[in-house]
Design a protein around this motif. Structure first.
Motif, PDB file in Angstrom:
ATOM      1  N   GLN A 238       0.822  -1.208   0.000  1.00 29.59           N
ATOM      2  CA  GLN A 238       0.000   0.000   0.000  1.00 29.59           C
ATOM      3  C   GLN A 238       0.858   1.260   0.000  1.00 29.59           C
ATOM      4  O   GLN A 238       0.457   2.281  -0.551  1.00 29.59           O
TER       5      GLN A 238
ATOM      6  N   PHE B 274      -3.514   0.505  -4.232  1.00 31.93           N
ATOM      7  CA  PHE B 274      -3.918  -0.534  -3.285  1.00 31.93           C
ATOM      8  C   PHE B 274      -4.361   0.042  -1.944  1.00 31.93           C
ATOM      9  O   PHE B 274      -5.025  -0.635  -1.172  1.00 31.93           O
TER      10      PHE B 274
ATOM     11  N   PRO C 260      -9.582   1.528  -0.837  1.00 30.21           N
ATOM     12  CA  PRO C 260     -10.421   0.325  -0.941  1.00 30.21           C
ATOM     13  C   PRO C 260     -11.344   0.322  -2.157  1.00 30.21           C
ATOM     14  O   PRO C 260     -11.784  -0.733  -2.604  1.00 30.21           O
ATOM     15  N   LYS C 261     -11.633   1.500  -2.710  1.00 32.69           N
ATOM     16  CA  LYS C 261     -12.522   1.562  -3.870  1.00 32.69           C
ATOM     17  C   LYS C 261     -11.805   1.140  -5.150  1.00 32.69           C
ATOM     18  O   LYS C 261     -12.379   0.455  -5.991  1.00 32.69           O
ATOM     19  N   THR C 262     -10.557   1.541  -5.298  1.00 31.21           N
ATOM     20  CA  THR C 262      -9.832   1.247  -6.538  1.00 31.21           C
ATOM     21  C   THR C 262      -9.015  -0.044  -6.456  1.00 31.21           C
ATOM     22  O   THR C 262      -8.593  -0.563  -7.482  1.00 31.21           O
ATOM     23  N   ALA C 263      -8.791  -0.542  -5.259  1.00 28.88           N
ATOM     24  CA  ALA C 263      -7.911  -1.713  -5.091  1.00 28.88           C
ATOM     25  C   ALA C 263      -8.396  -2.956  -5.846  1.00 28.88           C
ATOM     26  O   ALA C 263      -7.593  -3.590  -6.541  1.00 28.88           O
ATOM     27  N   PRO C 264      -9.669  -3.356  -5.773  1.00 24.58           N
ATOM     28  CA  PRO C 264     -10.076  -4.580  -6.483  1.00 24.58           C
ATOM     29  C   PRO C 264      -9.916  -4.475  -8.004  1.00 24.58           C
ATOM     30  O   PRO C 264      -9.446  -5.416  -8.643  1.00 24.58           O
ATOM     31  N   ALA C 265     -10.279  -3.337  -8.562  1.00 28.05           N
ATOM     32  CA  ALA C 265     -10.155  -3.166 -10.014  1.00 28.05           C
ATOM     33  C   ALA C 265      -8.682  -3.145 -10.425  1.00 28.05           C
ATOM     34  O   ALA C 265      -8.309  -3.756 -11.436  1.00 28.05           O
ATOM     35  N   TYR C 266      -7.860  -2.487  -9.639  1.00 29.91           N
ATOM     36  CA  TYR C 266      -6.428  -2.423  -9.967  1.00 29.91           C
ATOM     37  C   TYR C 266      -5.793  -3.808  -9.818  1.00 29.91           C
ATOM     38  O   TYR C 266      -4.926  -4.186 -10.622  1.00 29.91           O
ATOM     39  N   ARG C 267      -6.234  -4.548  -8.824  1.00 26.31           N
ATOM     40  CA  ARG C 267      -5.726  -5.910  -8.621  1.00 26.31           C
ATOM     41  C   ARG C 267      -6.062  -6.778  -9.837  1.00 26.31           C
ATOM     42  O   ARG C 267      -5.219  -7.534 -10.315  1.00 26.31           O
ATOM     43  N   GLU C 268      -7.287  -6.673 -10.321  1.00 22.03           N
ATOM     44  CA  GLU C 268      -7.696  -7.439 -11.503  1.00 22.03           C
ATOM     45  C   GLU C 268      -6.891  -7.016 -12.729  1.00 22.03           C
ATOM     46  O   GLU C 268      -6.520  -7.854 -13.557  1.00 22.03           O
TER      47      GLU C 268
END
Length: 171
Positions: free
Chosen positions: A91, A97, A100-108
Motif C-alpha cells: 500500500q 492498493f 479500498p474503492k480502486t484496489a479490487p479493479a487495480y488488482r484485476e
C-alpha cells in the motif's frame, strides 16, 4: 508457557533418545492366545504390560498430534502477520492498493497483465506473498502502458499537418 515449552522440549529429547536407541514409538503387540493356553498367569502379566505400553503409546501419539497442531497454528499466525506486513508495504509502494474503492479493479488489472502479457498463471500471482514481486509487476505493467501510449501519440503525430513556425515566410 515457558515451563510448558520446556517440558515439551524435555519430552521431545526423551523421545529422540528412545528413537536413537531403537525404542521409537511403535504400537505394542498384544499377547497371543497361545500364551494363554500354555501359561495363563504369564498371559495376564503380558496383558497388563501390553495395556500399560498401549496407554503410553496412545498418550505419546496424542501429545505429538497436539504439538503438531499447535505448531501449525503458530505457523499460520506467523504467515498471516507476514502477509499483513507485506500488504502495508504494498500500500505504501502502490497507492492504488491503499484506496479500498480502486484496489479490487487495480488488482484485476495487474492479474490480467501478469497472465496475458507475462505468462504467469493466476495461481502463481495469487499465491505471491512478497510485496517486492508485486511492485515489480506493477512497474512492468505501467511501463508497458507507457510504451503503448507513446506509440499511439507517435501515430497521431505522423498524421498531423506540419507545424508552421510563427513569423516564417510563406512561399
Amino acid at each position: 508457557q515457558y515451563q510448558e515449552m520446556q517440558s515439551e522440549r524435555q519430552w521431545l529429547a526423551n523421545l529422540r533418545q528412545k528413537a536413537e536407541t531403537g525404542e521409537a514409538l511403535t504400537k505394542p503387540k498384544a499377547p497371543s492366545r497361545e500364551l494363554f493356553a500354555k501359561d495363563p498367569i504369564g498371559y495376564m502379566e503380558a496383558k497388563l504390560a501390553y495395556d500399560e505400553q498401549l496407554a503410553e503409546y496412545q498418550e505419546s501419539e496424542a501429545r505429538l498430534t497436539q504439538m503438531s497442531q499447535r505448531q501449525r497454528a503458530e505457523e499460520e499466525k506467523k504467515h498471516i502477520k507476514h502477509l499483513e506486513g507485506q500488504m502495508e508495504l504494498l500500500q505504501k509502494r502502490i497507492p492504488e492498493f491503499a484506496d479500498p474503492k480502486t484496489a479490487p479493479a487495480y488488482r484485476e488489472k495487474m492479474l490480467s497483465a501478469g497472465v496475458n502479457i507475462y505468462g504467469f498463471s493466476p495461481q502463481e500471482l495469487m499465491s505471491q506473498a512478497d510485496a517486492r514481486y508485486i511492485a515489480v509487476l506493477n512497474d512492468a505493467m505501467k511501463y508497458r502502458e507507457m510504451q503503448d501510449a507513446k506509440g499511439a501519440v507517435r501515430a497521431k503525430a505522423d498524421g498531423a499537418r506540419p507545424v508552421v513556425k510563427p513569423g516564417a515566410k510563406r512561399s
